[in-house]
Design an enzyme around this catalytic site. Sequence first.
Site, PDB file in Angstrom:
ATOM      1  N   HIS A 140      45.840  39.959  50.184  1.00  9.31           N
ATOM      2  CA  HIS A 140      45.905  38.545  50.559  1.00  9.31           C
ATOM      3  C   HIS A 140      45.463  38.409  52.003  1.00  9.31           C
ATOM      4  CE1 HIS A 140      47.944  37.609  46.866  1.00  9.31           C
ATOM      5  NE2 HIS A 140      48.727  38.644  47.086  1.00  9.31           N
ATOM      6  N   ALA A 180      45.743  32.158  43.874  1.00 10.26           N
ATOM      7  CA  ALA A 180      46.905  31.473  43.281  1.00 10.26           C
ATOM      8  C   ALA A 180      47.367  32.129  41.979  1.00 10.26           C
ATOM      9  CB  ALA A 180      46.561  30.005  43.040  1.00 10.26           C
ATOM     10  N   ARG A 227      37.686  26.582  53.963  1.00  8.35           N
ATOM     11  CA  ARG A 227      38.960  26.213  53.344  1.00  8.35           C
ATOM     12  C   ARG A 227      40.127  26.623  54.237  1.00  8.35           C
ATOM     13  NH1 ARG A 227      41.912  29.976  48.876  1.00  8.35           N
ATOM     14  NH2 ARG A 227      43.623  28.548  48.463  1.00  8.35           N
ATOM     15  N   TYR A 250      43.201  31.110  56.293  1.00  7.91           N
ATOM     16  CA  TYR A 250      42.262  32.074  55.725  1.00  7.91           C
ATOM     17  C   TYR A 250      41.133  32.493  56.654  1.00  7.91           C
ATOM     18  CZ  TYR A 250      44.813  30.437  51.654  1.00  7.91           C
ATOM     19  OH  TYR A 250      45.812  30.105  50.785  1.00  7.91           O
ATOM     20  N   PRO A 297      40.550  32.298  42.361  1.00  8.00           N
ATOM     21  CA  PRO A 297      40.143  30.907  42.552  1.00  8.00           C
ATOM     22  C   PRO A 297      40.188  30.435  44.002  1.00  8.00           C
ATOM     23  CG  PRO A 297      42.313  31.036  41.527  1.00  8.00           C
ATOM     24  CD  PRO A 297      41.748  32.430  41.528  1.00  8.00           C
ATOM     25  N   ASN A 298      39.193  29.643  44.326  1.00  7.35           N
ATOM     26  CA  ASN A 298      39.055  28.969  45.632  1.00  7.35           C
ATOM     27  C   ASN A 298      38.618  29.902  46.763  1.00  7.35           C
ATOM     28  OD1 ASN A 298      39.896  26.349  44.668  1.00  7.35           O
ATOM     29  ND2 ASN A 298      41.924  27.251  44.468  1.00  7.35           N
ATOM     30  N   ASN A 354      42.136  40.190  45.137  1.00  9.40           N
ATOM     31  CA  ASN A 354      42.857  39.042  45.679  1.00  9.40           C
ATOM     32  C   ASN A 354      42.841  38.002  44.565  1.00  9.40           C
ATOM     33  OD1 ASN A 354      43.929  36.854  46.925  1.00  9.40           O
ATOM     34  ND2 ASN A 354      42.612  36.938  48.745  1.00  9.40           N
ATOM     35  N   ARG A 390      54.928  31.988  54.040  1.00  6.74           N
ATOM     36  CA  ARG A 390      54.512  30.685  53.524  1.00  6.74           C
ATOM     37  C   ARG A 390      55.527  30.168  52.501  1.00  6.74           C
ATOM     38  NH1 ARG A 390      48.343  30.976  52.061  1.00  6.74           N
ATOM     39  NH2 ARG A 390      48.685  28.697  52.049  1.00  6.74           N
ATOM     40  N   ASP A 424      48.622  41.684  32.780  1.00  5.82           N
ATOM     41  CA  ASP A 424      48.455  42.459  31.550  1.00  5.82           C
ATOM     42  C   ASP A 424      47.090  43.140  31.509  1.00  5.82           C
ATOM     43  OD1 ASP A 424      50.985  41.784  30.751  1.00  5.82           O
ATOM     44  OD2 ASP A 424      50.366  40.362  29.204  1.00  5.82           O
ATOM     45  N   GLU A 480      46.410  45.170  45.795  1.00  6.37           N
ATOM     46  CA  GLU A 480      46.517  43.702  45.870  1.00  6.37           C
ATOM     47  C   GLU A 480      46.308  43.274  47.322  1.00  6.37           C
ATOM     48  OE1 GLU A 480      50.321  42.282  44.504  1.00  6.37           O
ATOM     49  OE2 GLU A 480      50.077  40.360  45.531  1.00  6.37           O
ATOM     50  N   SER A 538      46.265  35.759  53.910  1.00  5.74           N
ATOM     51  CA  SER A 538      47.414  35.220  54.640  1.00  5.74           C
ATOM     52  C   SER A 538      48.651  36.068  54.351  1.00  5.74           C
ATOM     53  CB  SER A 538      47.663  33.763  54.231  1.00  5.74           C
ATOM     54  OG  SER A 538      48.013  33.694  52.861  1.00  5.74           O
TER      55      SER A 538
HETATM   56  C1  DQA Z   1      45.875  34.046  48.998  1.00  9.55           C
HETATM   57  C2  DQA Z   1      47.317  33.528  49.044  1.00  9.55           C
HETATM   58  C3  DQA Z   1      47.619  32.698  47.803  1.00  9.55           C
HETATM   59  O1  DQA Z   1      48.947  32.234  47.844  1.00  9.55           O
HETATM   60  C4  DQA Z   1      46.686  31.512  47.745  1.00  9.55           C
HETATM   61  O2  DQA Z   1      46.907  30.778  46.551  1.00  9.55           O
HETATM   62  C5  DQA Z   1      45.253  31.867  47.892  1.00  9.55           C
HETATM   63  C6  DQA Z   1      44.872  32.928  48.813  1.00  9.55           C
HETATM   64  C7  DQA Z   1      45.496  34.770  50.311  1.00  9.55           C
HETATM   65  O3  DQA Z   1      44.492  35.474  50.294  1.00  9.55           O
HETATM   66  O4  DQA Z   1      46.177  34.623  51.315  1.00  9.55           O
HETATM   67  O5  DQA Z   1      44.388  31.222  47.317  1.00  9.55           O
HETATM   68  O6  DQA Z   1      45.768  34.975  47.964  1.00  9.55           O
END
Ligand code: DQA
Length: 149
Positions: free
Chosen positions: A101, A78, A18, A23, A10-11, A75, A108, A88, A99, A103
């Site tokens: 990210h 959240a 954003r 990011y 998401p996002n 990624n 954080r 799962d 995995e 950031s």
């Molecule tokens: C994120 C880090 C997460 O905590 C955050 O909710 C995101 C982006 C990152 O790519 O740094 O939406 O996954």
Amino acid sequence: MANLLVIHGPNLNLLGEREPDHYGYEKLEDINRRLESIARAAGHSLECFQSNAEHALVERIQSARHECIAFIIINAAAYTHTSIALRDALAAVAIPFVEVHLSNVYRREPFRHRSYLSDIALGVVAGLGPLSYDCALRAILGMLDRALP
Ligand code: DQA
């Protein structure tokens, strides 16, 4: 040739506009195009998928088991910190995943320090901005190379 799948949670569709301090300025589409071209140049195929909905992410992971996907880069944004359902699904399909990210979640808020995915991931890359995805992909390409005769 291996099939690779990149999943964005998401996002992440808002990348580029954003919270650029966290990011960066690169758009998701540009990251996706770059990853596709790196994979293609190495002789593999790579598909990208983004959703803001947890159920759509679960369904995309489930579908991967019928598609001969060799590795997933995810990624989960959240949902990393909240979603037992995503964990799962990844455990159920048993496809190795990295995995990612953008950031450094460990610099954080404390709620970002917990991941439901890390302990079942092949590896975790965080804090390198969009290059976190590139690092994950390069590592996977290295593993694929070594597995080839
Ligand atoms: C994120 C880090 C997460 O905590 C955050 O909710 C995101 C982006 C990152 O790519 O740094 O939406 O996954």
